[in-house]
Design an enzyme around this catalytic site. Structure first.
Site, PDB file in Angstrom:
ATOM      1  CG  ASP A  80      -0.325   3.365   3.878  1.00 58.95           C
ATOM      2  OD1 ASP A  80      -0.246   4.122   2.903  1.00 58.95           O
ATOM      3  OD2 ASP A  80      -1.387   2.903   4.304  1.00 58.95           O
TER       4      ASP A  80
ATOM      5  CB  CYS B 201      -4.898   3.724   5.419  1.00 52.19           C
ATOM      6  SG  CYS B 201      -4.595   2.423   6.610  1.00 52.19           S
TER       7      CYS B 201
ATOM      8  CB  CYS C 260      -3.415  -0.866   8.945  1.00 54.44           C
ATOM      9  SG  CYS C 260      -4.302  -1.088   7.388  1.00 54.44           S
TER      10      CYS C 260
ATOM     11  CB  CYS D  49      -0.947   0.000   1.196  1.00 56.06           C
ATOM     12  SG  CYS D  49      -0.100   0.077   2.781  1.00 56.06           S
TER      13      CYS D  49
HETATM   14 FE1  FES Z   1      -1.556   0.595   4.197  1.00 60.25          FE
HETATM   15 FE2  FES Z   1      -3.424   0.625   6.014  1.00 60.25          FE
HETATM   16  S1  FES Z   1      -3.662   0.512   3.862  1.00 60.25           S
HETATM   17  S2  FES Z   1      -1.295   0.579   6.311  1.00 60.25           S
END
Ligand code: FES
Length: 148
Positions: free
Chosen positions: A37, A60, A104, A35
């Site tokens: 992140d 997110c 996450c 993702c």
């Molecule tokens: Fe990447 Fe939540 S979608 S940490």
């Protein structure tokens, strides 16, 4: 039906311990390749106790809520207890995350672990390598903040 618990929404809209500790004793940065992140955790440690903790999460809502809750859970705790914090415990403390958002909370567990490892490495404190299985840790020291 609400997808996210009230606690998730609370920690997302009003996250605790956001920020940077300039003279942190340990810093951990981890990311999720899928993702994109990124989560960064700063620890202030005195006599084996986490006396302060701050985080920055570019991610997110679930990642922000997870970092917020995780920092609350380890603040004032000994390092040994912080190392035992699992992503499951973080998600449970948030009254659950949707299954596809569990990764996450994994970021929070990994970032804390990476920050503690960084503290051990900086101070030449021996540790059981099996406690830090993440191969991505190999890159951690490239992210130093120039404190040395
Ligand atoms: Fe990447 Fe939540 S979608 S940490």
């Amino acid at each position: 039906m609400a997808l996210y618990s009230e606690k998730v929404m609370d920690h997302f809209t009003n996250p605790r311990n956001v920020g940077v500790i300039e003279d942190a004793d340990g810093v951990g940065e981890v990311g999720n390749a899928k993702c994109g992140d990124i989560m960064k955790i700063y620890l202030k440690i005195r006599d084996g106790i986490i006396v302060d903790v701050k985080f920055h999460t570019f991610g997110c809502g679930s990642a922000i809520a997870s970092s917020s809750m995780a920092t609350e859970l380890i603040k004032g705790k000994p390092l040994s207890e912080a190392l035992e914090l699992t992503n499951k415990a973080v998600a449970e403390a948030l009254d659950g995350l949707p299954a596809y958002k569990m990764h996450c909370s994994v970021l929070a567990e990994e970032a804390i672990r990476a920050a503690i490892k960084n503290y051990y490495d900086r101070n030449g404190i021996p540790y059981d390598k099996a406690q830090f299985p993440d191969p991505a840790d190999e890159d951690e020291h490239h992210h130093g903040d120039g404190e040395e």
